[in-house]
Write a protein that holds these residues in place. Sequence first.
Motif, PDB file in Angstrom:
ATOM      1  N   MET A  47       0.829  -1.209   0.000  1.00 37.30           N
ATOM      2  CA  MET A  47       0.000   0.000   0.000  1.00 37.30           C
ATOM      3  C   MET A  47       0.863   1.259   0.000  1.00 37.30           C
ATOM      4  O   MET A  47       0.487   2.274  -0.569  1.00 37.30           O
ATOM      5  N   ARG A  48       2.008   1.187   0.669  1.00 32.88           N
ATOM      6  CA  ARG A  48       2.897   2.356   0.757  1.00 32.88           C
ATOM      7  C   ARG A  48       3.793   2.512  -0.467  1.00 32.88           C
ATOM      8  O   ARG A  48       4.490   3.513  -0.589  1.00 32.88           O
ATOM      9  N   ASN A  49       3.794   1.533  -1.347  1.00 28.66           N
ATOM     10  CA  ASN A  49       4.571   1.620  -2.577  1.00 28.66           C
ATOM     11  C   ASN A  49       3.823   2.565  -3.515  1.00 28.66           C
ATOM     12  O   ASN A  49       2.798   2.201  -4.091  1.00 28.66           O
ATOM     13  N   THR A  50       4.322   3.785  -3.660  1.00 25.61           N
ATOM     14  CA  THR A  50       3.577   4.828  -4.360  1.00 25.61           C
ATOM     15  C   THR A  50       4.263   5.273  -5.638  1.00 25.61           C
ATOM     16  O   THR A  50       5.450   5.037  -5.844  1.00 25.61           O
ATOM     17  N   VAL A  51       3.474   5.930  -6.470  1.00 21.27           N
ATOM     18  CA  VAL A  51       3.973   6.534  -7.703  1.00 21.27           C
ATOM     19  C   VAL A  51       3.612   8.019  -7.674  1.00 21.27           C
ATOM     20  O   VAL A  51       2.629   8.413  -7.046  1.00 21.27           O
ATOM     21  N   PRO A  52       4.403   8.866  -8.358  1.00 28.07           N
ATOM     22  CA  PRO A  52       4.093  10.302  -8.366  1.00 28.07           C
ATOM     23  C   PRO A  52       2.722  10.589  -8.977  1.00 28.07           C
ATOM     24  O   PRO A  52       2.305   9.943  -9.936  1.00 28.07           O
ATOM     25  N   VAL A  53       2.039  11.553  -8.389  1.00 30.26           N
ATOM     26  CA  VAL A  53       0.768  12.023  -8.924  1.00 30.26           C
ATOM     27  C   VAL A  53       1.084  13.124  -9.939  1.00 30.26           C
ATOM     28  O   VAL A  53       1.951  13.963  -9.678  1.00 30.26           O
ATOM     29  N   PRO A  54       0.428  13.145 -11.093  1.00 26.20           N
ATOM     30  CA  PRO A  54       0.711  14.179 -12.097  1.00 26.20           C
ATOM     31  C   PRO A  54       0.555  15.599 -11.533  1.00 26.20           C
ATOM     32  O   PRO A  54      -0.304  15.848 -10.686  1.00 26.20           O
ATOM     33  N   GLN A  55       1.383  16.503 -12.008  1.00 23.97           N
ATOM     34  CA  GLN A  55       1.394  17.885 -11.528  1.00 23.97           C
ATOM     35  C   GLN A  55       0.035  18.563 -11.656  1.00 23.97           C
ATOM     36  O   GLN A  55      -0.336  19.365 -10.821  1.00 23.97           O
ATOM     37  N   ASP A  56      -0.727  18.275 -12.686  1.00 24.92           N
ATOM     38  CA  ASP A  56      -2.001  18.952 -12.920  1.00 24.92           C
ATOM     39  C   ASP A  56      -3.189  18.249 -12.257  1.00 24.92           C
ATOM     40  O   ASP A  56      -4.334  18.499 -12.588  1.00 24.92           O
ATOM     41  N   GLY A  58      -4.217  18.514  -9.138  1.00 20.64           N
ATOM     42  CA  GLY A  58      -4.831  19.249  -8.038  1.00 20.64           C
ATOM     43  C   GLY A  58      -4.246  18.901  -6.679  1.00 20.64           C
ATOM     44  O   GLY A  58      -4.623  19.482  -5.673  1.00 20.64           O
ATOM     45  N   HIS A  59      -3.324  17.951  -6.645  1.00 22.34           N
ATOM     46  CA  HIS A  59      -2.666  17.584  -5.392  1.00 22.34           C
ATOM     47  C   HIS A  59      -1.401  18.417  -5.226  1.00 22.34           C
ATOM     48  O   HIS A  59      -0.802  18.866  -6.205  1.00 22.34           O
ATOM     49  N   PRO A  60      -0.946  18.610  -3.984  1.00 23.36           N
ATOM     50  CA  PRO A  60       0.302  19.363  -3.767  1.00 23.36           C
ATOM     51  C   PRO A  60       1.493  18.681  -4.436  1.00 23.36           C
ATOM     52  O   PRO A  60       1.497  17.460  -4.619  1.00 23.36           O
ATOM     53  N   GLU A  61       2.485  19.484  -4.765  1.00 22.73           N
ATOM     54  CA  GLU A  61       3.713  18.951  -5.350  1.00 22.73           C
ATOM     55  C   GLU A  61       4.313  17.909  -4.416  1.00 22.73           C
ATOM     56  O   GLU A  61       4.349  18.088  -3.204  1.00 22.73           O
ATOM     57  N   GLY A  62       4.751  16.804  -4.982  1.00 24.85           N
ATOM     58  CA  GLY A  62       5.361  15.737  -4.189  1.00 24.85           C
ATOM     59  C   GLY A  62       4.390  14.672  -3.729  1.00 24.85           C
ATOM     60  O   GLY A  62       4.788  13.679  -3.113  1.00 24.85           O
ATOM     61  N   THR A  63       3.088  14.842  -4.010  1.00 25.08           N
ATOM     62  CA  THR A  63       2.098  13.842  -3.619  1.00 25.08           C
ATOM     63  C   THR A  63       2.311  12.573  -4.440  1.00 25.08           C
ATOM     64  O   THR A  63       2.626  12.629  -5.619  1.00 25.08           O
ATOM     65  N   ARG A  64       2.142  11.446  -3.759  1.00 23.74           N
ATOM     66  CA  ARG A  64       2.310  10.146  -4.402  1.00 23.74           C
ATOM     67  C   ARG A  64       1.077   9.301  -4.104  1.00 23.74           C
ATOM     68  O   ARG A  64       0.460   9.448  -3.058  1.00 23.74           O
ATOM     69  N   ASP A  65       0.739   8.410  -5.022  1.00 22.16           N
ATOM     70  CA  ASP A  65      -0.460   7.587  -4.916  1.00 22.16           C
ATOM     71  C   ASP A  65      -0.072   6.122  -4.817  1.00 22.16           C
ATOM     72  O   ASP A  65       0.769   5.637  -5.571  1.00 22.16           O
ATOM     73  N   LEU A  81       0.171   9.896   5.373  1.00 22.77           N
ATOM     74  CA  LEU A  81      -0.641   8.981   4.573  1.00 22.77           C
ATOM     75  C   LEU A  81      -2.092   9.364   4.761  1.00 22.77           C
ATOM     76  O   LEU A  81      -2.504   9.751   5.851  1.00 22.77           O
ATOM     77  N   GLY A  82      -2.864   9.248   3.715  1.00 23.53           N
ATOM     78  CA  GLY A  82      -4.274   9.572   3.857  1.00 23.53           C
ATOM     79  C   GLY A  82      -5.071   9.244   2.624  1.00 23.53           C
ATOM     80  O   GLY A  82      -4.552   8.738   1.622  1.00 23.53           O
ATOM     81  N   HIS A  83      -6.331   9.553   2.746  1.00 24.28           N
ATOM     82  CA  HIS A  83      -7.262   9.388   1.639  1.00 24.28           C
ATOM     83  C   HIS A  83      -8.462  10.262   1.959  1.00 24.28           C
ATOM     84  O   HIS A  83      -8.801  10.461   3.124  1.00 24.28           O
ATOM     85  N   GLY A  84      -9.085  10.783   0.951  1.00 24.61           N
ATOM     86  CA  GLY A  84     -10.245  11.640   1.166  1.00 24.61           C
ATOM     87  C   GLY A  84     -11.364  11.273   0.231  1.00 24.61           C
ATOM     88  O   GLY A  84     -11.251  10.377  -0.598  1.00 24.61           O
ATOM     89  N   GLY A  85     -12.440  11.998   0.380  1.00 21.27           N
ATOM     90  CA  GLY A  85     -13.576  11.780  -0.479  1.00 21.27           C
ATOM     91  C   GLY A  85     -14.523  12.958  -0.398  1.00 21.27           C
ATOM     92  O   GLY A  85     -14.392  13.825   0.455  1.00 21.27           O
ATOM     93  N   SER A  86     -15.456  12.977  -1.308  1.00 23.77           N
ATOM     94  CA  SER A  86     -16.469  14.030  -1.293  1.00 23.77           C
ATOM     95  C   SER A  86     -17.751  13.475  -1.870  1.00 23.77           C
ATOM     96  O   SER A  86     -17.764  12.450  -2.553  1.00 23.77           O
ATOM     97  N   GLY A  87     -18.804  14.133  -1.568  1.00 19.44           N
ATOM     98  CA  GLY A  87     -20.113  13.749  -2.064  1.00 19.44           C
ATOM     99  C   GLY A  87     -21.014  14.950  -1.956  1.00 19.44           C
ATOM    100  O   GLY A  87     -20.545  16.074  -1.778  1.00 19.44           O
TER     101      GLY A  87
END
Length: 137
Positions: A47-56, A58-65, A81-87
């Motif tokens: 789960m902690r093995n992450t890849v960079p999130v694309p710059q565009d 909406g996540h802060p620079e350096g965020t990984r998924d 570490l975290g996760h969010g959601g909206s509805g």
Amino acid sequence: MVDTTIPYRPFDSGADGSMTGTARDLNRFFSALASGRLLKPAELAAMRNTVPVPQDSGHPEGTRDGLGLFFTPLSCGGGYLGHGGSGFGYVIRTATTMDGQRTVTVSAHSRSADPQIAARQEDALRNLIDHTLCPTT
């Protein structure tokens, strides 16, 4: 009595819209997850093995998924570490330090349709998380 745990379809049918609990529940879950009390070490490592999130994205620079977890840098160094959601009518962000010792869940009412207002809301949520998880000096 009305059962409010039934997701409003089709908008709340994803992983973030279908989980029901309180902020305290989420804090306990993420703390247990990050500290290694829920999964075997190899599963948590995956789960902690992450890849960079694309710059565009909406996540802060350096965020990984990763697998259900995001890693987001903190202003004081390291990250969380975290996760969010909206509805309909809400936006939630849960974050925990890498060791699970400090955890915060932020729930905000409403999600603006205006992209600039929504971006300011996201910035405010991230700023609150950053201030909560960074040690005070």
